[in-house]
Design a protein around this motif. Sequence first.
Motif, PDB file in Angstrom:
ATOM      1  N   VAL A  18      57.848 -72.599  20.660  1.00  0.00           N
ATOM      2  CA  VAL A  18      56.479 -73.092  20.458  1.00  0.00           C
ATOM      3  C   VAL A  18      55.991 -73.823  21.708  1.00  0.00           C
ATOM      4  CG1 VAL A  18      55.026 -74.658  19.113  1.00  0.00           C
ATOM      5  CG2 VAL A  18      56.725 -73.244  17.966  1.00  0.00           C
ATOM      6  N   LYS A  19      56.854 -74.647  22.289  1.00  0.00           N
ATOM      7  CA  LYS A  19      56.482 -75.379  23.501  1.00  0.00           C
ATOM      8  C   LYS A  19      56.151 -74.415  24.634  1.00  0.00           C
ATOM      9  CE  LYS A  19      58.125 -78.924  26.678  1.00  0.00           C
ATOM     10  NZ  LYS A  19      59.212 -79.824  27.042  1.00  0.00           N
ATOM     11  N   ASN A  20      56.960 -73.379  24.816  1.00  0.00           N
ATOM     12  CA  ASN A  20      56.718 -72.396  25.868  1.00  0.00           C
ATOM     13  C   ASN A  20      55.409 -71.646  25.641  1.00  0.00           C
ATOM     14  OD1 ASN A  20      59.077 -73.070  27.203  1.00  0.00           O
ATOM     15  ND2 ASN A  20      60.275 -71.460  26.253  1.00  0.00           N
ATOM     16  N   LEU A  21      55.145 -71.251  24.386  1.00  0.00           N
ATOM     17  CA  LEU A  21      53.893 -70.569  24.070  1.00  0.00           C
ATOM     18  C   LEU A  21      52.703 -71.490  24.305  1.00  0.00           C
ATOM     19  CD1 LEU A  21      54.903 -68.686  20.807  1.00  0.00           C
ATOM     20  CD2 LEU A  21      54.162 -67.633  22.933  1.00  0.00           C
ATOM     21  N   GLY A  22      52.811 -72.717  23.860  1.00  0.00           N
ATOM     22  CA  GLY A  22      51.729 -73.688  24.056  1.00  0.00           C
ATOM     23  C   GLY A  22      51.441 -73.934  25.524  1.00  0.00           C
ATOM     24  N   ASN A  23      52.500 -74.089  26.307  1.00  0.00           N
ATOM     25  CA  ASN A  23      52.317 -74.294  27.750  1.00  0.00           C
ATOM     26  C   ASN A  23      51.679 -73.073  28.399  1.00  0.00           C
ATOM     27  OD1 ASN A  23      53.396 -76.865  27.700  1.00  0.00           O
ATOM     28  ND2 ASN A  23      55.449 -76.198  28.251  1.00  0.00           N
ATOM     29  N   GLY A  24      52.093 -71.882  27.978  1.00  0.00           N
ATOM     30  CA  GLY A  24      51.505 -70.660  28.528  1.00  0.00           C
ATOM     31  C   GLY A  24      50.029 -70.540  28.192  1.00  0.00           C
ATOM     32  N   ILE A  25      49.685 -70.853  26.958  1.00  0.00           N
ATOM     33  CA  ILE A  25      48.275 -70.808  26.559  1.00  0.00           C
ATOM     34  C   ILE A  25      47.465 -71.822  27.356  1.00  0.00           C
ATOM     35  CG2 ILE A  25      46.680 -71.275  24.654  1.00  0.00           C
ATOM     36  CD1 ILE A  25      48.941 -70.167  22.785  1.00  0.00           C
ATOM     37  N   GLN A  26      47.980 -73.043  27.500  1.00  0.00           N
ATOM     38  CA  GLN A  26      47.256 -74.069  28.256  1.00  0.00           C
ATOM     39  C   GLN A  26      47.095 -73.670  29.713  1.00  0.00           C
ATOM     40  OE1 GLN A  26      45.872 -77.200  26.939  1.00  0.00           O
ATOM     41  NE2 GLN A  26      44.774 -76.664  28.796  1.00  0.00           N
ATOM     42  N   ASN A  27      48.131 -73.090  30.316  1.00  0.00           N
ATOM     43  CA  ASN A  27      48.035 -72.643  31.704  1.00  0.00           C
ATOM     44  C   ASN A  27      47.001 -71.539  31.852  1.00  0.00           C
ATOM     45  OD1 ASN A  27      49.933 -74.422  32.745  1.00  0.00           O
ATOM     46  ND2 ASN A  27      51.634 -73.032  32.357  1.00  0.00           N
ATOM     47  N   ALA A  28      46.939 -70.633  30.889  1.00  0.00           N
ATOM     48  CA  ALA A  28      45.934 -69.565  30.934  1.00  0.00           C
ATOM     49  C   ALA A  28      44.530 -70.156  30.868  1.00  0.00           C
ATOM     50  CB  ALA A  28      46.159 -68.571  29.792  1.00  0.00           C
ATOM     51  N   VAL A  29      44.321 -71.104  29.968  1.00  0.00           N
ATOM     52  CA  VAL A  29      43.005 -71.733  29.827  1.00  0.00           C
ATOM     53  C   VAL A  29      42.630 -72.473  31.114  1.00  0.00           C
ATOM     54  CG1 VAL A  29      41.741 -73.556  28.596  1.00  0.00           C
ATOM     55  CG2 VAL A  29      43.113 -71.909  27.322  1.00  0.00           C
ATOM     56  N   ALA A  33      39.139 -67.861  34.356  1.00  0.00           N
ATOM     57  CA  ALA A  33      37.745 -68.129  34.004  1.00  0.00           C
ATOM     58  C   ALA A  33      37.579 -67.907  32.503  1.00  0.00           C
ATOM     59  CB  ALA A  33      36.821 -67.202  34.790  1.00  0.00           C
ATOM     60  N   HIS A  34      36.914 -68.836  31.857  1.00  0.00           N
ATOM     61  CA  HIS A  34      36.807 -68.777  30.394  1.00  0.00           C
ATOM     62  C   HIS A  34      36.154 -67.491  29.913  1.00  0.00           C
ATOM     63  CE1 HIS A  34      37.154 -73.444  30.114  1.00  0.00           C
ATOM     64  NE2 HIS A  34      38.272 -72.868  30.494  1.00  0.00           N
ATOM     65  N   ASP A  36      36.324 -64.543  31.360  1.00  0.00           N
ATOM     66  CA  ASP A  36      37.325 -63.484  31.498  1.00  0.00           C
ATOM     67  C   ASP A  36      38.394 -63.593  30.419  1.00  0.00           C
ATOM     68  OD1 ASP A  36      36.001 -62.535  33.721  1.00  0.00           O
ATOM     69  OD2 ASP A  36      37.348 -63.516  35.154  1.00  0.00           O
ATOM     70  N   LEU A  37      38.834 -64.812  30.148  1.00  0.00           N
ATOM     71  CA  LEU A  37      39.865 -65.023  29.123  1.00  0.00           C
ATOM     72  C   LEU A  37      39.343 -64.609  27.751  1.00  0.00           C
ATOM     73  CD1 LEU A  37      42.700 -66.017  28.435  1.00  0.00           C
ATOM     74  CD2 LEU A  37      41.765 -68.339  28.277  1.00  0.00           C
ATOM     75  N   GLN A  38      38.085 -64.918  27.466  1.00  0.00           N
ATOM     76  CA  GLN A  38      37.498 -64.544  26.184  1.00  0.00           C
ATOM     77  C   GLN A  38      37.427 -63.022  26.049  1.00  0.00           C
ATOM     78  OE1 GLN A  38      33.682 -66.272  25.447  1.00  0.00           O
ATOM     79  NE2 GLN A  38      33.555 -65.459  23.382  1.00  0.00           N
ATOM     80  N   LYS A  39      37.025 -62.329  27.119  1.00  0.00           N
ATOM     81  CA  LYS A  39      36.975 -60.865  27.088  1.00  0.00           C
ATOM     82  C   LYS A  39      38.363 -60.283  26.855  1.00  0.00           C
ATOM     83  CE  LYS A  39      33.021 -60.184  30.155  1.00  0.00           C
ATOM     84  NZ  LYS A  39      32.612 -59.695  31.486  1.00  0.00           N
ATOM     85  N   LEU A  40      39.362 -60.835  27.552  1.00  0.00           N
ATOM     86  CA  LEU A  40      40.734 -60.365  27.416  1.00  0.00           C
ATOM     87  C   LEU A  40      41.243 -60.555  25.994  1.00  0.00           C
ATOM     88  CD1 LEU A  40      43.385 -59.324  28.719  1.00  0.00           C
ATOM     89  CD2 LEU A  40      43.917 -61.722  29.196  1.00  0.00           C
ATOM     90  N   LEU A  41      41.046 -61.736  25.437  1.00  0.00           N
ATOM     91  CA  LEU A  41      41.531 -62.017  24.083  1.00  0.00           C
ATOM     92  C   LEU A  41      40.823 -61.161  23.043  1.00  0.00           C
ATOM     93  CD1 LEU A  41      41.912 -65.894  24.302  1.00  0.00           C
ATOM     94  CD2 LEU A  41      43.727 -64.165  24.368  1.00  0.00           C
ATOM     95  N   ASN A  42      39.535 -60.923  23.230  1.00  0.00           N
ATOM     96  CA  ASN A  42      38.806 -60.047  22.306  1.00  0.00           C
ATOM     97  C   ASN A  42      39.345 -58.624  22.377  1.00  0.00           C
ATOM     98  OD1 ASN A  42      37.152 -62.094  21.364  1.00  0.00           O
ATOM     99  ND2 ASN A  42      35.503 -61.641  22.788  1.00  0.00           N
ATOM    100  N   ALA A  43      39.630 -58.151  23.589  1.00  0.00           N
ATOM    101  CA  ALA A  43      40.166 -56.796  23.760  1.00  0.00           C
ATOM    102  C   ALA A  43      41.545 -56.684  23.124  1.00  0.00           C
ATOM    103  CB  ALA A  43      40.227 -56.437  25.239  1.00  0.00           C
ATOM    104  N   VAL A  44      42.380 -57.691  23.296  1.00  0.00           N
ATOM    105  CA  VAL A  44      43.729 -57.674  22.722  1.00  0.00           C
ATOM    106  C   VAL A  44      43.662 -57.753  21.196  1.00  0.00           C
ATOM    107  CG1 VAL A  44      45.881 -58.993  22.520  1.00  0.00           C
ATOM    108  CG2 VAL A  44      44.886 -58.551  24.761  1.00  0.00           C
TER     109      VAL A  44
END
Length: 58
Positions: A18-29, A33-34, A36-44
Amino acid sequence: MAQYIVKININAESATEVKNLGNGIQNAVNNIAHEDLQKLLNAVAKNPSLVKTALKFI
Protein backbone atom coordinates in the motif's frame (compact mmCIF):
# COMPACT_ATOMS: atom_id res chain seq x y z
CA MET A 1 -3.21 26.43 -6.97
CA ALA A 2 -5.31 24.92 -4.19
CA GLN A 3 -4.16 21.77 -2.47
CA TYR A 4 -6.58 18.93 -1.73
CA ILE A 5 -6.35 15.72 0.25
CA VAL A 6 -7.96 12.70 -1.42
CA LYS A 7 -8.56 9.43 0.39
CA ILE A 8 -8.74 6.17 -1.57
CA ASN A 9 -9.20 2.54 -0.62
CA ILE A 10 -6.56 0.03 -1.74
CA ASN A 11 -6.86 -3.72 -1.27
CA ALA A 12 -3.38 -5.17 -0.81
CA GLU A 13 -1.49 -8.05 0.75
CA SER A 14 0.66 -5.86 3.01
CA ALA A 15 1.18 -2.37 4.35
CA THR A 16 4.39 -2.13 2.32
CA GLU A 17 2.48 -2.74 -0.91
CA VAL A 18 0.00 0.00 0.00
CA LYS A 19 2.83 2.39 0.87
CA ASN A 20 4.56 1.72 -2.46
CA LEU A 21 1.32 2.22 -4.41
CA GLY A 22 0.54 5.41 -2.51
CA ASN A 23 4.01 6.79 -3.11
CA GLY A 24 3.78 5.93 -6.81
CA ILE A 25 0.42 7.65 -7.14
CA GLN A 26 1.70 10.75 -5.32
CA ASN A 27 4.82 10.88 -7.51
CA ALA A 28 2.67 10.64 -10.64
CA VAL A 29 0.44 13.49 -9.44
CA ASN A 30 3.52 15.61 -8.62
CA ASN A 31 5.39 14.97 -11.90
CA ILE A 32 2.79 14.58 -14.64
CA ALA A 33 0.67 17.44 -15.95
CA HIS A 34 -2.77 16.99 -14.43
CA GLU A 35 -4.50 17.17 -17.81
CA ASP A 36 -2.23 14.42 -19.19
CA LEU A 37 -2.66 12.26 -16.09
CA GLN A 38 -6.45 12.61 -16.30
CA LYS A 39 -6.43 11.56 -19.97
CA LEU A 40 -4.21 8.58 -19.16
CA LEU A 41 -6.36 7.41 -16.25
CA ASN A 42 -9.55 7.77 -18.28
CA ALA A 43 -8.01 5.73 -21.11
CA VAL A 44 -6.86 3.01 -18.69
CA ALA A 45 -10.30 2.89 -17.04
CA LYS A 46 -11.84 2.24 -20.46
CA ASN A 47 -9.15 -0.22 -21.56
CA PRO A 48 -7.00 -1.67 -18.71
CA SER A 49 -4.94 -3.74 -21.18
CA LEU A 50 -3.18 -0.49 -22.15
CA VAL A 51 -1.08 -0.87 -19.00
CA LYS A 52 0.29 -4.29 -20.03
CA THR A 53 1.09 -2.93 -23.49
CA ALA A 54 2.85 0.14 -22.02
CA LEU A 55 4.88 -2.01 -19.61
CA LYS A 56 6.40 -3.86 -22.57
CA PHE A 57 8.16 -0.61 -23.50
CA ILE A 58 9.55 0.12 -20.04
